[in-house]
Design a protein around this motif. Structure first.
Motif, PDB file in Angstrom:
ATOM      1  N   GLU A 191       0.839  -1.193   0.000  1.00 23.11           N
ATOM      2  CA  GLU A 191       0.000   0.000   0.000  1.00 23.11           C
ATOM      3  C   GLU A 191       0.876   1.245   0.000  1.00 23.11           C
ATOM      4  O   GLU A 191       1.993   1.238   0.523  1.00 23.11           O
ATOM      5  CB  GLU A 191      -0.919   0.008   1.223  1.00 23.11           C
ATOM      6  CG  GLU A 191      -1.924  -1.142   1.236  1.00 23.11           C
ATOM      7  CD  GLU A 191      -2.828  -1.077   2.450  1.00 23.11           C
ATOM      8  OE1 GLU A 191      -2.608  -0.189   3.301  1.00 23.11           O
ATOM      9  OE2 GLU A 191      -3.744  -1.910   2.546  1.00 23.11           O
ATOM     10  N   GLY A 192       0.338   2.302  -0.583  1.00 13.94           N
ATOM     11  CA  GLY A 192       1.063   3.563  -0.627  1.00 13.94           C
ATOM     12  C   GLY A 192       1.735   3.792  -1.971  1.00 13.94           C
ATOM     13  O   GLY A 192       2.348   2.879  -2.537  1.00 13.94           O
ATOM     14  N   ILE A 193       1.620   5.010  -2.483  1.00 15.78           N
ATOM     15  CA  ILE A 193       2.219   5.336  -3.777  1.00 15.78           C
ATOM     16  C   ILE A 193       3.747   5.272  -3.705  1.00 15.78           C
ATOM     17  O   ILE A 193       4.407   4.712  -4.589  1.00 15.78           O
ATOM     18  CB  ILE A 193       1.761   6.732  -4.223  1.00 15.78           C
ATOM     19  CG1 ILE A 193       0.245   6.754  -4.419  1.00 15.78           C
ATOM     20  CG2 ILE A 193       2.461   7.148  -5.503  1.00 15.78           C
ATOM     21  CD1 ILE A 193      -0.299   8.118  -4.763  1.00 15.78           C
ATOM     22  N   ALA A 198       8.844   2.576  -5.045  1.00 19.06           N
ATOM     23  CA  ALA A 198      10.123   1.994  -4.627  1.00 19.06           C
ATOM     24  C   ALA A 198      10.256   0.562  -5.126  1.00 19.06           C
ATOM     25  O   ALA A 198      11.329   0.146  -5.592  1.00 19.06           O
ATOM     26  CB  ALA A 198      10.237   2.045  -3.102  1.00 19.06           C
ATOM     27  N   VAL A 199       9.160  -0.200  -5.072  1.00 20.65           N
ATOM     28  CA  VAL A 199       9.190  -1.581  -5.579  1.00 20.65           C
ATOM     29  C   VAL A 199       9.435  -1.592  -7.080  1.00 20.65           C
ATOM     30  O   VAL A 199      10.242  -2.380  -7.597  1.00 20.65           O
ATOM     31  CB  VAL A 199       7.864  -2.287  -5.225  1.00 20.65           C
ATOM     32  CG1 VAL A 199       7.818  -3.667  -5.872  1.00 20.65           C
ATOM     33  CG2 VAL A 199       7.718  -2.425  -3.722  1.00 20.65           C
ATOM     34  N   LEU A 203      12.588  -3.250  -9.220  1.00 17.31           N
ATOM     35  CA  LEU A 203      12.372  -4.270 -10.242  1.00 17.31           C
ATOM     36  C   LEU A 203      12.944  -3.844 -11.596  1.00 17.31           C
ATOM     37  O   LEU A 203      13.411  -4.685 -12.368  1.00 17.31           O
ATOM     38  CB  LEU A 203      10.877  -4.564 -10.372  1.00 17.31           C
ATOM     39  CG  LEU A 203      10.211  -5.251  -9.167  1.00 17.31           C
ATOM     40  CD1 LEU A 203       8.713  -5.346  -9.374  1.00 17.31           C
ATOM     41  CD2 LEU A 203      10.805  -6.635  -8.947  1.00 17.31           C
ATOM     42  N   LEU A 204      12.889  -2.548 -11.882  1.00 23.70           N
ATOM     43  CA  LEU A 204      13.403  -2.040 -13.158  1.00 23.70           C
ATOM     44  C   LEU A 204      14.810  -1.485 -13.029  1.00 23.70           C
ATOM     45  O   LEU A 204      15.240  -0.685 -13.875  1.00 23.70           O
ATOM     46  CB  LEU A 204      12.472  -0.942 -13.678  1.00 23.70           C
ATOM     47  CG  LEU A 204      11.028  -1.358 -13.966  1.00 23.70           C
ATOM     48  CD1 LEU A 204      10.215  -0.150 -14.414  1.00 23.70           C
ATOM     49  CD2 LEU A 204      10.977  -2.452 -15.024  1.00 23.70           C
ATOM     50  N   PHE A 205      15.534  -1.912 -12.004  1.00 23.83           N
ATOM     51  CA  PHE A 205      16.867  -1.359 -11.747  1.00 23.83           C
ATOM     52  C   PHE A 205      17.804  -1.586 -12.928  1.00 23.83           C
ATOM     53  O   PHE A 205      18.515  -0.668 -13.365  1.00 23.83           O
ATOM     54  CB  PHE A 205      17.447  -1.987 -10.481  1.00 23.83           C
ATOM     55  CG  PHE A 205      18.868  -1.602 -10.219  1.00 23.83           C
ATOM     56  CD1 PHE A 205      19.179  -0.351  -9.706  1.00 23.83           C
ATOM     57  CD2 PHE A 205      19.907  -2.487 -10.494  1.00 23.83           C
ATOM     58  CE1 PHE A 205      20.500   0.015  -9.479  1.00 23.83           C
ATOM     59  CE2 PHE A 205      21.227  -2.138 -10.257  1.00 23.83           C
ATOM     60  CZ  PHE A 205      21.521  -0.883  -9.745  1.00 23.83           C
ATOM     61  N   HIS A 206      17.842  -2.805 -13.464  1.00 24.78           N
ATOM     62  CA  HIS A 206      18.773  -3.108 -14.563  1.00 24.78           C
ATOM     63  C   HIS A 206      18.403  -2.330 -15.823  1.00 24.78           C
ATOM     64  O   HIS A 206      19.297  -1.838 -16.539  1.00 24.78           O
ATOM     65  CB  HIS A 206      18.773  -4.606 -14.839  1.00 24.78           C
ATOM     66  CG  HIS A 206      19.241  -5.434 -13.676  1.00 24.78           C
ATOM     67  ND1 HIS A 206      20.552  -5.466 -13.272  1.00 24.78           N
ATOM     68  CD2 HIS A 206      18.558  -6.230 -12.815  1.00 24.78           C
ATOM     69  CE1 HIS A 206      20.676  -6.260 -12.217  1.00 24.78           C
ATOM     70  NE2 HIS A 206      19.479  -6.745 -11.918  1.00 24.78           N
ATOM     71  N   ILE A 275      14.291  -0.833   0.112  1.00 21.35           N
ATOM     72  CA  ILE A 275      14.366   0.149   1.195  1.00 21.35           C
ATOM     73  C   ILE A 275      13.077   0.971   1.193  1.00 21.35           C
ATOM     74  O   ILE A 275      12.738   1.634   0.199  1.00 21.35           O
ATOM     75  CB  ILE A 275      15.584   1.064   1.019  1.00 21.35           C
ATOM     76  CG1 ILE A 275      16.867   0.214   1.024  1.00 21.35           C
ATOM     77  CG2 ILE A 275      15.631   2.122   2.108  1.00 21.35           C
ATOM     78  CD1 ILE A 275      18.119   1.013   0.730  1.00 21.35           C
ATOM     79  N   LEU A 276      12.343   0.895   2.265  1.00 21.57           N
ATOM     80  CA  LEU A 276      11.076   1.599   2.355  1.00 21.57           C
ATOM     81  C   LEU A 276      11.302   3.102   2.455  1.00 21.57           C
ATOM     82  O   LEU A 276      12.224   3.560   3.139  1.00 21.57           O
ATOM     83  CB  LEU A 276      10.275   1.125   3.566  1.00 21.57           C
ATOM     84  CG  LEU A 276       9.731  -0.308   3.495  1.00 21.57           C
ATOM     85  CD1 LEU A 276       9.058  -0.661   4.817  1.00 21.57           C
ATOM     86  CD2 LEU A 276       8.741  -0.441   2.352  1.00 21.57           C
TER      87      LEU A 276
END
Length: 396
Positions: A191-193, A198-199, A203-206, A275-276
């Motif tokens: 939950e939370g924008i 951050a997620v 996931l799209l770091f590379h 990292i939240l």
């Protein structure tokens, strides 16, 4: 043709969510049974059999609800046509049921005994649901005489596999996999924008890292690396190796997946560490949401302005600009006809990649500035907003 019949609606007193859901499921079962009939263009006896199966399912559903004074989601499996819409491969179940109903025979087992066993199995299926309703005393007068002298032969296949049972078993096995996958999806929902962003960034770091490297090359901060990258990509485009590059990426991904399947068999996936962001109270979250909505609204406004300006160009609201655009379109058409596509792609790529070169940067900035100034001079097509007259009448 499917026969039109009157529809009767009952409006019971709804006192809670469970009661509303109960009646909604029953209505959907009837509607989807009629949709199944229309889709397959059944004859009268087949239509009656489909409706009888739906009625029997509703009777069972109601009996369980009255017995246990509850309406669990598991009891909805008694409503076959409603369930088939949500099951994996439920359409295959309905197609198989349609093929079985095509073998429906009113005469049941009243065929000549000299027929072969295979022929009997193919032709002798009785309207079991109609006969069951007749025994319970619910059949209409038109269908009450079907059970006279009829030997009931249901959906039983002697010496062969029941296709309907196979379709149901496949759907049930797929349902288990879907439910297990959905359970993992529910576990990773956050939950939370800010948390979802951050997620997504993790996931799209590379991909983000690759985009940053390409942007670094295009900025020409390191001329040697940028030159080597430009020469390599230019060679790929000239030689027509783009398709081989895409194929190599696909093969590489497939090899990585097979490698993981071979060496990580049975091992659970390691969770991604994220990292939240700092916690925000309700007011801060509302402000963040409002800001996101405002940005989205601004994007929609910009898109509408672009479309309105294009409309103005098409209808010559500014004749000099329309003449320039028309001439440019004619030149582009000539280029597309006479120049091979690879050279067009190469020219566009070189123009975009070398825009930040020291000896091109000033001229490129001037060209972009002139293009923006020209675009700002184009008026937008007018828009007239009209209120809905029906709402006015209702207010009056």
């Amino acid at each position: 043709m499917y026969r039109e019949e009157p529809v009767y609606f009952e409006f019971p007193e709804f006192k809670g969510n469970s009661r509303r859901d109960y009646w909604l499921d029953i209505c959907l079962e009837i509607l989807r049974a009629h949709r199944f009939i229309r889709k397959n263009n059944f004859n009268k006896i087949q239509q009656s059999e489909v409706l009888a199966r739906a009625v029997l399912g509703i009777f069972r559903y109601r009996a369980i609800r009255e017995a246990f004074h509850t309406c669990s989601s598991q009891y909805k499996t008694l409503l076959a046509f409603n369930l088939a819409e949500s099951l994996p491969k439920g359409d295959i179940i309905l197609e198989t049921l349609s093929s079985r109903l095509a073998l429906l025979s009113v005469g049941g087992a009243q065929h000549d005994m000299t027929e072969s066993l295979h022929t009997k199995q193919k032709l002798k299926l009785s309207p079991v649901a109609i006969l069951t309703l007749g025994q319970l005393g619910f059949n209409s007068q038109k269908e009450s005489n079907l059970g006279a002298g009829v030997e009931v032969v249901g959906d039983i296949c002697v010496g062969e596999t029941n296709l309907l049972e196979i379709a149901v078993k496949k759907s049930i096995s797929d349902t288990g996999r879907v439910e297990a996958a959905q359970a993992t999806v529910n576990q990773v929902k956050v939950e939370g924008i800010d948390t979802n962003l951050a997620v997504m960034k993790e996931l799209l770091f590379h991909h983000i890292a690759i985009a940053r490297h390409i942007e670094h090359f295009a900025s020409w901060e390191d001329p040697f690396k940028s030159t080597m990258f430009l020469m390599l990509t230019t060679l790929v485009i000239l030689r027509g190796w783009i398709r081989y590059v895409l194929a190599s990426i696909s093969v590489f991904l497939a090899v990585c997946m097979l490698w993981s399947r071979l060496f990580n068999r049975g091992k659970p996936l390691e969770p991604i560490r994220i990292i939240l962001p700092p916690n925000k109270n309700a007011v801060e979250q509302l402000l963040t949401l409002q800001e996101a909505i405002s940005k989205f609204e601004a994007l929609i406004q910009d898109g509408n302005i672009i479309l309105l300006k294009i409309r103005a160009l098409l209808f010559a609201a500014l004749p000099p600009a329309t003449d320039k655009v028309a001439l440019l379109l004619v030149l582009m058409a000539a280029v597309f006809v006479f120049v091979p596509p690879r050279y067009i792609i190469l020219l566009v790529y070189l123009e975009a990649f070398t825009r930040e070169l020291p000896y091109r940067k000033e001229s490129s900035d001037k060209l972009l500035r002139r293009a923006r100034e020209w675009w700002f001079r184009i008026p937008a097509a007018p828009v007239q907003l009209i209120k809905n007259e029906e709402k006015r009448k209702k207010k009056r």
